[in-house]
Design a protein around this motif. Sequence first.
Motif, PDB file in Angstrom:
ATOM      1  N   ILE A   1       1.259   6.080   7.991  1.00  0.00           N
ATOM      2  CA  ILE A   1       2.688   6.023   8.043  1.00  0.00           C
ATOM      3  C   ILE A   1       2.962   7.515   9.040  1.00  0.00           C
ATOM      4  CG2 ILE A   1       5.002   6.559   7.069  1.00  0.00           C
ATOM      5  CD1 ILE A   1       3.796   3.977   6.441  1.00  0.00           C
TER       6      ILE A   1
ATOM      7  N   CYS B   1       2.197   6.972  -1.914  1.00  0.00           N
ATOM      8  CA  CYS B   1       0.815   6.187  -2.124  1.00  0.00           C
ATOM      9  C   CYS B   1       0.788   6.098  -3.621  1.00  0.00           C
ATOM     10  CB  CYS B   1      -0.244   6.967  -1.666  1.00  0.00           C
ATOM     11  SG  CYS B   1      -0.302   7.178   0.129  1.00  0.00           S
ATOM     12  N   GLY B   2       0.111   4.720  -3.915  1.00  0.00           N
ATOM     13  CA  GLY B   2      -0.098   4.483  -5.248  1.00  0.00           C
ATOM     14  C   GLY B   2      -0.403   3.099  -5.316  1.00  0.00           C
ATOM     15  N   ASP B   3      -0.226   2.349  -6.783  1.00  0.00           N
ATOM     16  CA  ASP B   3      -0.662   1.019  -6.975  1.00  0.00           C
ATOM     17  C   ASP B   3       0.711   0.390  -7.445  1.00  0.00           C
ATOM     18  OD1 ASP B   3      -0.617   2.151  -9.615  1.00  0.00           O
ATOM     19  OD2 ASP B   3      -2.515   1.271 -10.049  1.00  0.00           O
TER      20      ASP B   3
ATOM     21  N   ARG C   1       5.076   2.643  10.943  1.00  0.00           N
ATOM     22  CA  ARG C   1       3.781   2.316  10.523  1.00  0.00           C
ATOM     23  C   ARG C   1       2.711   1.918  11.636  1.00  0.00           C
ATOM     24  NH1 ARG C   1       1.127  -0.778   5.829  1.00  0.00           N
ATOM     25  NH2 ARG C   1       2.790  -0.498   4.463  1.00  0.00           N
TER      26      ARG C   1
ATOM     27  N   SER D   1       1.485   9.099  -5.888  1.00  0.00           N
ATOM     28  CA  SER D   1       1.701  10.484  -5.259  1.00  0.00           C
ATOM     29  C   SER D   1       2.606  10.410  -4.183  1.00  0.00           C
ATOM     30  CB  SER D   1       0.239  10.939  -4.874  1.00  0.00           C
ATOM     31  OG  SER D   1      -0.204  10.158  -4.061  1.00  0.00           O
TER      32      SER D   1
ATOM     33  N   ARG E   1      -7.232   7.636   2.508  1.00  0.00           N
ATOM     34  CA  ARG E   1      -5.878   7.096   2.003  1.00  0.00           C
ATOM     35  C   ARG E   1      -5.571   8.259   0.940  1.00  0.00           C
ATOM     36  NH1 ARG E   1      -5.295   5.305  -3.015  1.00  0.00           N
ATOM     37  NH2 ARG E   1      -3.488   4.056  -3.385  1.00  0.00           N
ATOM     38  N   ASN E   2      -4.146   8.441   1.014  1.00  0.00           N
ATOM     39  CA  ASN E   2      -3.436   9.432   0.465  1.00  0.00           C
ATOM     40  C   ASN E   2      -3.656  10.833   0.817  1.00  0.00           C
ATOM     41  OD1 ASN E   2      -1.632  10.257  -1.562  1.00  0.00           O
ATOM     42  ND2 ASN E   2      -3.272  10.090  -3.218  1.00  0.00           N
TER      43      ASN E   2
ATOM     44  N   THR F   1       0.123  10.112   7.483  1.00  0.00           N
ATOM     45  CA  THR F   1      -0.543   9.901   5.986  1.00  0.00           C
ATOM     46  C   THR F   1      -0.999   8.421   5.970  1.00  0.00           C
ATOM     47  OG1 THR F   1       1.462  10.990   4.976  1.00  0.00           O
ATOM     48  CG2 THR F   1       0.301   9.625   3.513  1.00  0.00           C
ATOM     49  N   VAL F   2      -2.407   8.744   5.589  1.00  0.00           N
ATOM     50  CA  VAL F   2      -3.089   7.280   5.666  1.00  0.00           C
ATOM     51  C   VAL F   2      -2.729   6.630   4.182  1.00  0.00           C
ATOM     52  CG1 VAL F   2      -5.222   6.267   5.626  1.00  0.00           C
ATOM     53  CG2 VAL F   2      -5.082   8.407   7.002  1.00  0.00           C
ATOM     54  N   VAL F   3      -2.318   5.534   4.446  1.00  0.00           N
ATOM     55  CA  VAL F   3      -2.102   4.638   3.160  1.00  0.00           C
ATOM     56  C   VAL F   3      -2.971   3.347   3.170  1.00  0.00           C
ATOM     57  CG1 VAL F   3       0.208   5.322   3.198  1.00  0.00           C
ATOM     58  CG2 VAL F   3      -0.415   3.163   4.311  1.00  0.00           C
ATOM     59  N   THR F   4      -3.841   3.109   3.781  1.00  0.00           N
ATOM     60  CA  THR F   4      -4.863   2.074   3.594  1.00  0.00           C
ATOM     61  C   THR F   4      -6.000   2.499   4.392  1.00  0.00           C
ATOM     62  OG1 THR F   4      -3.575   0.124   3.160  1.00  0.00           O
ATOM     63  CG2 THR F   4      -5.741  -0.312   4.025  1.00  0.00           C
TER      64      THR F   4
ATOM     65  N   ASP G   1       0.938  -1.222  -0.083  1.00  0.00           N
ATOM     66  CA  ASP G   1      -0.099  -0.070  -0.177  1.00  0.00           C
ATOM     67  C   ASP G   1       0.758   1.369   0.022  1.00  0.00           C
ATOM     68  OD1 ASP G   1       1.042  -0.369   2.683  1.00  0.00           O
ATOM     69  OD2 ASP G   1      -0.881  -0.111   3.555  1.00  0.00           O
ATOM     70  N   CYS G   2       2.135   1.116   0.216  1.00  0.00           N
ATOM     71  CA  CYS G   2       3.004   2.350   0.379  1.00  0.00           C
ATOM     72  C   CYS G   2       4.398   1.990   0.102  1.00  0.00           C
ATOM     73  CB  CYS G   2       2.735   3.178   1.381  1.00  0.00           C
ATOM     74  SG  CYS G   2       3.410   2.359   3.070  1.00  0.00           S
TER      75      CYS G   2
END
Lengths: 472, 472
Positions: B449, A453-455, B383, A401, B424-425, B405-408, A378-379
């Motif tokens: 994070i 963050c991204g895929d 995390r 991002s 998220r993001n 920073t929210v990642v999920t 996820d990051c």
Amino acid sequence: SGGAGTRLWPVSRKSLPKPFMPLPAGGTLLGGTLARALRVSGSDAPLVTVTAATYAHLTLDLYRRVAPEADARQQLLLEPSSRNTAPAILLAALWIAARRGGHSTLLVLPADHLIRNEDVFASDVAKAQALAAEGHLVTFGIPPTRAETGYGYIERGDALEGGFKVARFVEKPDASTAAAYVAGGRHLWNAGMFCFRADALIEAADLACPEVMGPVRACFLASDARQPRRDDARALTWDAASFDAIPGISIDYAVMERADRVAVVPASFDWNDIGSWTAVGEEMPSDADGNRIRGDAIAIDSHGCQLHSTARTIAAVGVCDLTVVETADAVLIAHRDRAQDVKKVVDALRARGNASVDTHLTVHRPWGSYTVLEDGADCKVKRLTVKPGQVLSLQLHHRRSEHWTVVTGTARVRVGDEEFDLERNHSTYIPVETLHRLENRTDTDIHLIEVQCGDYFGEDDIERLEDRYGRV
Amino acid sequence: SGGAGTRLWPVSRKSLPKPFMPLPAGGTLLGGTLARALRVSGSDAPLVTVTAATYAHLTLDLYRRVAPEADARQQLLLEPSSRNTAPAILLAALWIAARRGGHSTLLVLPADHLIRNEDVFASDVAKAQALAAEGHLVTFGIPPTRAETGYGYIERGDALEGGFKVARFVEKPDASTAAAYVAGGRHLWNAGMFCFRADALIEAADLACPEVMGPVRACFLASDARQPRRDDARALTWDAASFDAIPGISIDYAVMERADRVAVVPASFDWNDIGSWTAVGEEMPSDADGNRIRGDAIAIDSHGCQLHSTARTIAAVGVCDLTVVETADAVLIAHRDRAQDVKKVVDALRARGNASVDTHLTVHRPWGSYTVLEDGADCKVKRLTVKPGQVLSLQLHHRRSEHWTVVTGTARVRVGDEEFDLERNHSTYIPVETLHRLENRTDTDIHLIEVQCGDYFGEDDIERLEDRYGRV
């Protein structure tokens, strides 16, 4: 400065090979080699480093750190690909001859040897210089201390002032031949160190290997007019197409073994080529149980072990004669007598696609470095270090991002059309597909934590629009 | 559920000990013990776990994960300090007697044993239940398979229906005595598993150890009226002052060895107490070279090695009979025959103040967990995982600010007087001295994070104003 040092995995890797490896006593092999060169060279002599183009920034960074006073004398001659030693050394000879005259003497020092006694080294070099001045191509021979089968040998012939004529070069021998060489007293290890006049080498190469010298001269001419690298005037990269056309061959095989006036100076200095973890261990103090420990490690009821910790606690219990090397992403456990077989691990891991054979979690870049702290689904989280005066490319990402938080110093940041200073304890956000740039306009390192963050977090998702380091 | 499991360092640690350790075949010892208890207990029987108060959340989390259908039957009886087995078991007997009547049968199962054959186990338990119903205090004896000096032994006497009278309990023997026990066939290992009626145990304890039962009854009375933990009605912590006053003594020594009607059921089931890495290895498949490998590890010219990787690459070259265990912050290398001495490492590292003996880089909290990704001079990066429905305390820090920073997932965040959803993001900033709270109001885990900036990052710089878990 080559030397992949695969036997020194997991510390030595393609991205930061043996010459840059931190030594037990501090410093690096490349730094030590520079110190030796400084010791024996004239105060205005160029200090020429021939190395792969990918190591240019690492090399200059190291030189600025260990010998800032010699910075103006540094010259890098960079290989666009790997072609063994003859092309690199012959091109350097042409470059020296053109710049300083054919009578200039070259001292060629591999960057992955450890020599402690610099006074004795200087006196051996003086002998070699005298022989080179007379037109000899001079090698240095290491008196063998064991029946080593991993080196080539030099058989000495008639005596000369300060050395000997070379009777012949011999390939890596088998064990019984090596034992006979050691017993006989006429054979020396070929350590790949040379001293010669530029014109003498060029003349010998023209005779001995015209098939090499032709393409070398073509490459020199194709490269000579080229601009030096934009970011450093003292780094010249040879023209790639004509460099690649030169046969990949060693200077021993191409020139030394075929030339007439070849001399050898037996080394009086100590010498360790740090060819394996066993050789590294010889540079470490041993405790009462014969254990050699570096970093956060503990040995209980253990004997003859070498424990290298770089990041984590190592604990050994009831074990003997092991070499344990711990890094941020890999741990080696080898029997002491199997140090040469560490390269088997590298081969096996490479076949598995294991990243630890080539890169460390900390990756050096022209502008500084980054360390991967987390690589999740996820990051991805990195610590970035940007050196004073450096700037990352103007870039964007298609699939991630980024959230930047400055934790040391003040960064100059561009996001989209805005440019601003980002101080310590401040953060900013770079959306997907948004142009951005990170710069250090101060005179101290800056550190940032980057949360992606991204895929997809691959290093290939970078579209560079401008880059000071020629990476567009 | 006790069992520090120091011989299983670096995986088993105080913060996540042996019962919670992931097993090679999957699952955990505590999860397996719960499954056994479910198998042999009546459908409305309470499932009582006696454990340290610090493991309450870990235990309930695990139970909810592996047996959600039994959640309503779970009851934790929590020890405020460590006082050996007698206080815990006697208090549990009083609790059962008060709740379900003195004729209730208790089956006492240590949470750090591995038993695979559940059918055979159930049939042995049935024999024990029948003997317990007659008023016997029943132990289970493991037929010895080696002259083990690490366990106590039970000598069987006259036969009973389904078992034997116990002739006597014997302490851990020396090697020759142990060998004689194995050869003689009358001795069984004391595995610390028991079956008895609550009233039979209480009566026997009143006679055998009034000096223990007095303080136990006092503690029970002092605790009985207390409210259960606010966040979970099925967790009762014994009154600390009166619990601490109970002598720390084992149930064997306090009651079993002194009581009259003690029986033993020889175990027909398989049994492994996972007492060391050797025992863990027995649960792992072996390759053609006798190596047992788990995770990202490679063995070259190596034999009889056990390689456990949790995070990094392990490479073994030319080594034999080693146990290597790698975790995020520590690596163990032990000779296979020295598995018992791993506790020496823990002792030595504890003396050095090494954090890896007690805590992992991933730390479990009532609300979820955090993993330290970077612990630097200029920042700390974590995390965070927050479980569904959980909430961190309302808190502030005096010496650090935080960037989240929210990642999920989507977090509910309070910063100062503002409360909002953070998707998220997206990121937010919590200045020094600012009240904040993090909450998961969704039904899936959320991940963040956290980048901490400041001059001190210790866990003690938390001022809690409200806390669901009683930590204010």
